[in-house]
Scaffold this active site. Structure first.
Site, PDB file in Angstrom:
ATOM      1  N   ARG A   1      -0.730   8.993   9.003  1.00  0.00           N
ATOM      2  CA  ARG A   1      -0.569   7.561   9.293  1.00  0.00           C
ATOM      3  C   ARG A   1      -0.169   6.777   8.043  1.00  0.00           C
ATOM      4  O   ARG A   1      -0.733   6.964   6.969  1.00  0.00           O
ATOM      5  CB  ARG A   1      -1.894   7.004   9.819  1.00  0.00           C
ATOM      6  CG  ARG A   1      -1.894   5.514  10.040  1.00  0.00           C
ATOM      7  CD  ARG A   1      -3.209   5.065  10.614  1.00  0.00           C
ATOM      8  NE  ARG A   1      -4.311   5.310   9.710  1.00  0.00           N
ATOM      9  CZ  ARG A   1      -4.731   4.446   8.794  1.00  0.00           C
ATOM     10  NH1 ARG A   1      -4.144   3.278   8.647  1.00  0.00           N
ATOM     11  NH2 ARG A   1      -5.753   4.747   8.017  1.00  0.00           N
TER      12      ARG A   1
ATOM     13  N   HIS B   1     -10.891  10.132   6.518  1.00  0.00           N
ATOM     14  CA  HIS B   1     -10.702   8.698   6.736  1.00  0.00           C
ATOM     15  C   HIS B   1     -10.200   8.361   8.137  1.00  0.00           C
ATOM     16  O   HIS B   1     -10.685   7.419   8.746  1.00  0.00           O
ATOM     17  CB  HIS B   1      -9.712   8.189   5.694  1.00  0.00           C
ATOM     18  CG  HIS B   1      -9.453   6.714   5.734  1.00  0.00           C
ATOM     19  ND1 HIS B   1     -10.457   5.777   5.584  1.00  0.00           N
ATOM     20  CD2 HIS B   1      -8.306   6.008   5.887  1.00  0.00           C
ATOM     21  CE1 HIS B   1      -9.932   4.551   5.643  1.00  0.00           C
ATOM     22  NE2 HIS B   1      -8.634   4.664   5.850  1.00  0.00           N
TER      23      HIS B   1
ATOM     24  N   GLU C   1       0.867  -1.180   0.000  1.00  0.00           N
ATOM     25  CA  GLU C   1       0.000   0.000   0.000  1.00  0.00           C
ATOM     26  C   GLU C   1       0.899   1.224   0.000  1.00  0.00           C
ATOM     27  O   GLU C   1       2.128   1.099   0.116  1.00  0.00           O
ATOM     28  CB  GLU C   1      -0.935  -0.008   1.214  1.00  0.00           C
ATOM     29  CG  GLU C   1      -2.037  -1.054   1.094  1.00  0.00           C
ATOM     30  CD  GLU C   1      -3.017  -1.047   2.258  1.00  0.00           C
ATOM     31  OE1 GLU C   1      -2.847  -0.265   3.195  1.00  0.00           O
ATOM     32  OE2 GLU C   1      -3.961  -1.853   2.207  1.00  0.00           O
TER      33      GLU C   1
ATOM     34  N   HIS D   1      -8.489   9.842   2.800  1.00  0.00           N
ATOM     35  CA  HIS D   1      -8.122   8.704   1.947  1.00  0.00           C
ATOM     36  C   HIS D   1      -8.262   9.144   0.498  1.00  0.00           C
ATOM     37  O   HIS D   1      -9.286   9.726   0.121  1.00  0.00           O
ATOM     38  CB  HIS D   1      -9.033   7.508   2.242  1.00  0.00           C
ATOM     39  CG  HIS D   1      -8.508   6.223   1.675  1.00  0.00           C
ATOM     40  ND1 HIS D   1      -8.484   5.963   0.325  1.00  0.00           N
ATOM     41  CD2 HIS D   1      -7.969   5.136   2.277  1.00  0.00           C
ATOM     42  CE1 HIS D   1      -7.955   4.756   0.125  1.00  0.00           C
ATOM     43  NE2 HIS D   1      -7.628   4.235   1.297  1.00  0.00           N
TER      44      HIS D   1
ATOM     45  N   ARG E   1      -0.124   8.492   1.622  1.00  0.00           N
ATOM     46  CA  ARG E   1      -1.508   8.882   1.372  1.00  0.00           C
ATOM     47  C   ARG E   1      -1.718  10.391   1.200  1.00  0.00           C
ATOM     48  O   ARG E   1      -2.479  10.828   0.345  1.00  0.00           O
ATOM     49  CB  ARG E   1      -2.298   8.406   2.583  1.00  0.00           C
ATOM     50  CG  ARG E   1      -3.697   8.157   2.355  1.00  0.00           C
ATOM     51  CD  ARG E   1      -4.243   7.344   3.476  1.00  0.00           C
ATOM     52  NE  ARG E   1      -4.171   5.937   3.160  1.00  0.00           N
ATOM     53  CZ  ARG E   1      -4.636   4.985   3.962  1.00  0.00           C
ATOM     54  NH1 ARG E   1      -5.173   5.308   5.119  1.00  0.00           N
ATOM     55  NH2 ARG E   1      -4.565   3.735   3.617  1.00  0.00           N
TER      56      ARG E   1
HETATM   57  C1  SIN Z   1      -7.296   0.882   2.649  1.00  0.00           C
HETATM   58  O1  SIN Z   1      -7.616  -0.301   2.506  1.00  0.00           O
HETATM   59  O2  SIN Z   1      -6.928   1.608   1.748  1.00  0.00           O
HETATM   60  C2  SIN Z   1      -7.366   1.451   4.017  1.00  0.00           C
HETATM   61  C3  SIN Z   1      -6.221   1.007   4.795  1.00  0.00           C
HETATM   62  C4  SIN Z   1      -5.937   1.962   5.883  1.00  0.00           C
HETATM   63  O3  SIN Z   1      -6.622   2.962   6.055  1.00  0.00           O
HETATM   64  O4  SIN Z   1      -4.952   1.743   6.573  1.00  0.00           O
END
Ligand code: SIN
Length: 562
Positions: free
Chosen positions: A391, A356, A126, A246, A295
């Protein structure tokens, strides 16, 4: 004025326990299970049903250095980079070193994580992670599986008492120590209405505050109750200005309100990319990790492209992932998109950023202890220092897991079992207030704090509008000043009768006021706090934390880097 306690009617019933845990997401459930296993009596309180919090909505997964080519040190590095200078390195070190063991213990408890063909835990990537480090379950239903496994363990554990549909109101203080909470219970028969739990320790695990904004990935119940309660109780709250947006939330159309469908970052982790309406991959060249940048960088990239093009949304293109990947890895997202008329196998998904995650919260030390003795905080409501200004993806479930274990260790150390004798055995009789004398010294004393009126339920929608318009992903002095004025004007709209909706609206108003205070004060751009009028990061003036407390009103103090 923001009151120091809510004007609740006198409690009609009282319950005694050793530890009261408020919240039933990963942080609350793990704290309850582990504390109970240490021999302490635990009462778990949750605002709706046990599985209705944010945990079950988590898609992407849980980050931990589980791969043979990964190390906690690398996880630490990625977390510190994402946090843009404001993480507490010691807290991050605890998170990343204890993380792999904590995830394994979750598996031992029964959580079924997805497996690779060789039988090892399947790991994805991610944003901000330089390695495949995210364990997932049910493809994109990680939170639901974790929640299922923990609730099954709760059922088996026998002896943890649960009260559902109970909104926490205020902390009960006894000589400056946390001594319990007041609750409003809805529809539990003889416990209906306002009651109180007396306890030797209180653990806040109430989750997030996303409902402060009009559009959020958070469920309806995420109304910042824990942060508001902590402020009223005199606890220290920090980093509230860092609300993470997000980058990829399904675009439901102009003015969409309430909980919005998340499109997990793991979709980008598996190779989907962001494009604008003309098909251009606008994140390429903005960051070495392009769509997998941290993010805040991706959210800013999207907002910049929206401004440049005047469009209302961009697109996440995962057509090249193929039908099998969508069906097996992302069944929940696939079904969600299709239910909104978009088939990601053949079409790009319209997306925008939405609120988010609160990176800040009730300040704690490495064992979840807040500034109020006997009051702990765990999970999203807490600010342990692991997230800093932004985060790192999938560190939140991990934080709940690791710090819940630390809190239960601390509770067992200072309040070892077997459980204390009931201070007031008659409190087990819930037959009515007449069974108890609630006026005993210190019993339900609010330590002389001022009780204030609660606000009309309709204040909720106004708070959400104000916050989204003036204190959302893009902020500036003029908008924030306006937000402060408009929020202050709402403080006059008192509710006639206190009710759950009124208490929630009051909590949202308190938390929004504190966020705006911090956002106004921090004159720089860092992590998820983006000031259009101060577009640069300023380490000379701002490499420290804003600490909020409720004295006569909310006040924010800057604590410089040590
Ligand atoms: C996501 O699945 O993108 C959210 C994961 C997160 O907020 O840590």
């Amino acid at each position: 004025m923001i009151p120091a306690s809510l004007a609740a009617p006198a409690p009609g019933w009282v319950r005694d326990t050793d530890v009261v845990v408020i919240g039933s997401g990963i942080a609350g459930l793990v704290t309850a299970l582990r504390t109970h296993a240490q021999g302490l009596r635990v009462l778990l309180v949750t605002k709706a049903l046990l599985d209705e919090g944010s945990t079950r909505w988590a898609q992407g997964g849980i980050a931990a250095a589980l791969a043979p080519d990964d190390t906690p040190e690398e996880h630490l590095r990625d977390t510190l980079v994402a946090g843009v200078g404001l993480c507490d390195e010691e807290a991050v070190r605890a998170l990343v070193t204890e993380g792999p063991g904590a995830v394994r213990s979750l598996m031992e408890l029964g959580a079924l994580f997805d497996r690779a063909e060789d039988g090892t835990v399947a790991l994805t990537r991610e944003g901000g992670h330089h390695r495949r480090r995210i364990a997932h379950a049910g493809g994109d239903a990680t939170g639901a599986e974790i929640s299922r496994a923990l609730l099954a363990a709760l059922t088996k554990s026998e002896g943890i008492e649960v009260i559902e549909h109970a909104l926490v109101l205020d902390l009960v203080l006894d000589g400056g120590r946390a001594a319990g909470v007041t609750l409003h219970v809805m529809g539990e028969g003889r416990r209906d209405g306002v009651g109180a739990v007396r306890a030797r320790a209180v653990v806040l695990a109430t989750g997030g505050l996303g409902q402060v904004f009009a559009a959020t990935t958070n469920p309806q119940v995420s109304t910042g109750d824990g942060v508001a309660l902590a402020l009223r109780a005199g606890a220290t709250v920090t980093d509230l200005e860092f609300v993470q947006f997000h980058p990829t939330v399904f675009w439901l159309g102009e003015g969409a309100r309430g909980q919005q469908p998340l499109i997990s970052e793991a979709v980008r982790g598996e190779g989907a990319y962001l494009i604008d309406a003309s098909g251009e991959r606008f994140m390429v060249g903005r960051h070495e990790l392009a769509e997998l940048a941290p993010r805040d960088v991706v959210a800013k990239g999207i907002m910049a492209r929206l401004r440049e093009t005047g469009a209302s949304h961009v697109f996440l293109d995962g057509r090249h992932l193929g039908a099998r990947m969508w069906e097996e890895r992302f069944p929940t997202i696939l079904a969600n998109c299709r239910s909104h008329g978009v088939d990601p196998v053949t079409e790009p998904i319209p997306v925008v950023p939405a609120a988010h995650y609160a990176s800040g919260g009730v300040r704690t030390d490495l064992y979840g202890r807040t500034s109020v003795p006997g009051l702990y905080a765990c999970g999203e409501v807490a600010c342990t220092g692991v997230h800093g200004a932004n985060r790192l993806a999938s560190n939140s479930l991990l934080e709940g897991l690791v710090f819940a274990a630390r809190i239960s260790q601390d509770l067992a150390r200072y309040w070892p079992g077997p459980a204390l004798a009931l201070s007031r055995p008659e409190a087990l009789d819930l037959s009515g207030p007449e069974a108890l004398d609630l006026s005993g010294p210190g019993a339900l004393d609010l330590d002389g704090r001022e009780r204030g009126g609660v606000l009309e339920p309709s204040v909720r929608a106004d708070v959400q509008r104000i916050m989204s318009e003036y204190s959302g992903v893009l902020r500036n002095a003029e908008g924030l000043a306006r937000a402060e004025r408009e929020l202050a004007a709402l403080a006059g709209r008192s509710a006639g009768e206190p009710c759950v909706e009124a208490w929630e609206a009051t909590n949202l108003h308190t938390v929004a006021t504190a966020i705006v205070l911090g956002a106004r004060r921090r004159e720089e751009t860092r992590g998820s706090h983006w000031r259009e009028d101060f577009p640069d990061r300023d380490d000379t003036s701002w490499l420290g934390h804003l600490v909020t407390r409720l004295d006569d009103g909310p006040t924010t103090t800057y604590e410089g880097a040590s």
